[in-house]
Write a protein that holds these residues in place. Structure first.
Motif, PDB file in Angstrom:
ATOM      1  N   TYR A   1       0.835  -1.201   0.000  1.00 15.31           N
ATOM      2  CA  TYR A   1       0.000   0.000   0.000  1.00 15.31           C
ATOM      3  C   TYR A   1       0.873   1.256   0.000  1.00 15.31           C
ATOM      4  O   TYR A   1       0.610   2.209  -0.743  1.00 15.31           O
ATOM      5  CB  TYR A   1      -0.949   0.002   1.200  1.00 15.31           C
ATOM      6  CG  TYR A   1      -1.763   1.259   1.268  1.00 15.31           C
ATOM      7  CD1 TYR A   1      -2.856   1.440   0.439  1.00 15.31           C
ATOM      8  CD2 TYR A   1      -1.418   2.292   2.132  1.00 15.31           C
ATOM      9  CE1 TYR A   1      -3.592   2.602   0.465  1.00 15.31           C
ATOM     10  CE2 TYR A   1      -2.146   3.467   2.168  1.00 15.31           C
ATOM     11  CZ  TYR A   1      -3.230   3.612   1.332  1.00 15.31           C
ATOM     12  OH  TYR A   1      -3.947   4.782   1.353  1.00 15.31           O
ATOM     13  N   CYS A   2       1.925   1.253   0.818  1.00 18.64           N
ATOM     14  CA  CYS A   2       2.828   2.410   0.886  1.00 18.64           C
ATOM     15  C   CYS A   2       3.510   2.648  -0.460  1.00 18.64           C
ATOM     16  O   CYS A   2       3.683   3.801  -0.869  1.00 18.64           O
ATOM     17  CB  CYS A   2       3.859   2.211   1.991  1.00 18.64           C
ATOM     18  SG  CYS A   2       3.146   2.233   3.652  1.00 18.64           S
ATOM     19  N   ALA A   3       3.880   1.577  -1.154  1.00 14.78           N
ATOM     20  CA  ALA A   3       4.488   1.714  -2.480  1.00 14.78           C
ATOM     21  C   ALA A   3       3.508   2.375  -3.446  1.00 14.78           C
ATOM     22  O   ALA A   3       3.895   3.222  -4.253  1.00 14.78           O
ATOM     23  CB  ALA A   3       4.926   0.350  -3.006  1.00 14.78           C
ATOM     24  N   ALA A   4       2.244   2.001  -3.352  1.00 11.11           N
ATOM     25  CA  ALA A   4       1.220   2.603  -4.210  1.00 11.11           C
ATOM     26  C   ALA A   4       1.027   4.080  -3.897  1.00 11.11           C
ATOM     27  O   ALA A   4       0.578   4.844  -4.751  1.00 11.11           O
ATOM     28  CB  ALA A   4      -0.102   1.855  -4.053  1.00 11.11           C
ATOM     29  N   CYS A   5       1.386   4.488  -2.677  1.00 10.33           N
ATOM     30  CA  CYS A   5       1.290   5.899  -2.265  1.00 10.33           C
ATOM     31  C   CYS A   5       2.588   6.650  -2.550  1.00 10.33           C
ATOM     32  O   CYS A   5       2.739   7.791  -2.128  1.00 10.33           O
ATOM     33  CB  CYS A   5       0.973   5.997  -0.777  1.00 10.33           C
ATOM     34  SG  CYS A   5      -0.652   5.404  -0.334  1.00 10.33           S
ATOM     35  N   SER A   6       3.530   6.024  -3.231  1.00 10.69           N
ATOM     36  CA  SER A   6       4.809   6.623  -3.632  1.00 10.69           C
ATOM     37  C   SER A   6       5.835   6.736  -2.511  1.00 10.69           C
ATOM     38  O   SER A   6       6.703   7.601  -2.557  1.00 10.69           O
ATOM     39  CB  SER A   6       4.599   8.001  -4.275  1.00 10.69           C
ATOM     40  OG  SER A   6       3.772   7.886  -5.399  1.00 10.69           O
ATOM     41  N   ALA A   7       5.766   5.886  -1.500  1.00 13.77           N
ATOM     42  CA  ALA A   7       6.809   5.866  -0.478  1.00 13.77           C
ATOM     43  C   ALA A   7       8.107   5.409  -1.137  1.00 13.77           C
ATOM     44  O   ALA A   7       8.096   4.506  -1.970  1.00 13.77           O
ATOM     45  CB  ALA A   7       6.431   4.925   0.662  1.00 13.77           C
ATOM     46  N   LYS A   8       9.216   6.037  -0.786  1.00 13.92           N
ATOM     47  CA  LYS A   8      10.473   5.781  -1.491  1.00 13.92           C
ATOM     48  C   LYS A   8      11.213   4.549  -0.982  1.00 13.92           C
ATOM     49  O   LYS A   8      11.629   3.723  -1.748  1.00 13.92           O
ATOM     50  CB  LYS A   8      11.391   7.006  -1.383  1.00 13.92           C
ATOM     51  CG  LYS A   8      10.806   8.230  -2.031  1.00 13.92           C
ATOM     52  CD  LYS A   8      10.583   7.986  -3.502  1.00 13.92           C
ATOM     53  CE  LYS A   8       9.988   9.205  -4.160  1.00 13.92           C
ATOM     54  NZ  LYS A   8       9.438   8.967  -5.450  1.00 13.92           N
TER      55      LYS A   8
END
Length: 107
Positions: A28-35
């Motif tokens: 989910y964090c990756a989908a929110c653009s977390a680096k």
């Protein structure tokens, strides 16, 4: 600090959830653009007596660490409430910590 500079600040996003939820949270964090995303295995140190008193079960947890811009981190925190029901007792906790001594930029 200007609004533009504030939105470019880097935050450390931390989520602690039941074992097995870490990969879902990281996705989910990756989908929110977390680096940067890291899922670590955690284990609580509370005694069984305290866990029973607080109504908590397993002490094995997943700890998710991510770096993100402020807007991205706010979106992830909202998702923890909506998608992972972290506002309910025993479901986990998520929070952010400002990172002030990192050189780099978040796009």
């Amino acid at each position: 600090m200007t609004k533009e500079n504030e939105s470019r600040r880097i935050l450390l996003f931390v989520a602690v959830a039941s074992r097995g939820q870490g990969e879902k949270i990281a996705t989910y964090c990756a989908a929110c653009s977390a680096k940067i995303r890291l899922v670590a295995l955690g284990r609580g140190t509370a005694s069984q007596e305290i866990l029973n008193y607080l109504g908590l079960g397993d002490t094995e947890k997943d700890v998710v660490l991510c770096t993100a811009s402020r807007p991205c981190a706010q979106k992830m925190l909202q998702g923890m409430r909506e998608k992972f029901c972290m506002e309910k007792p025993g479901r986990g906790i998520a929070f952010t910590v400002p990172v002030s001594s990192v050189v780099g930029r978040v796009s």
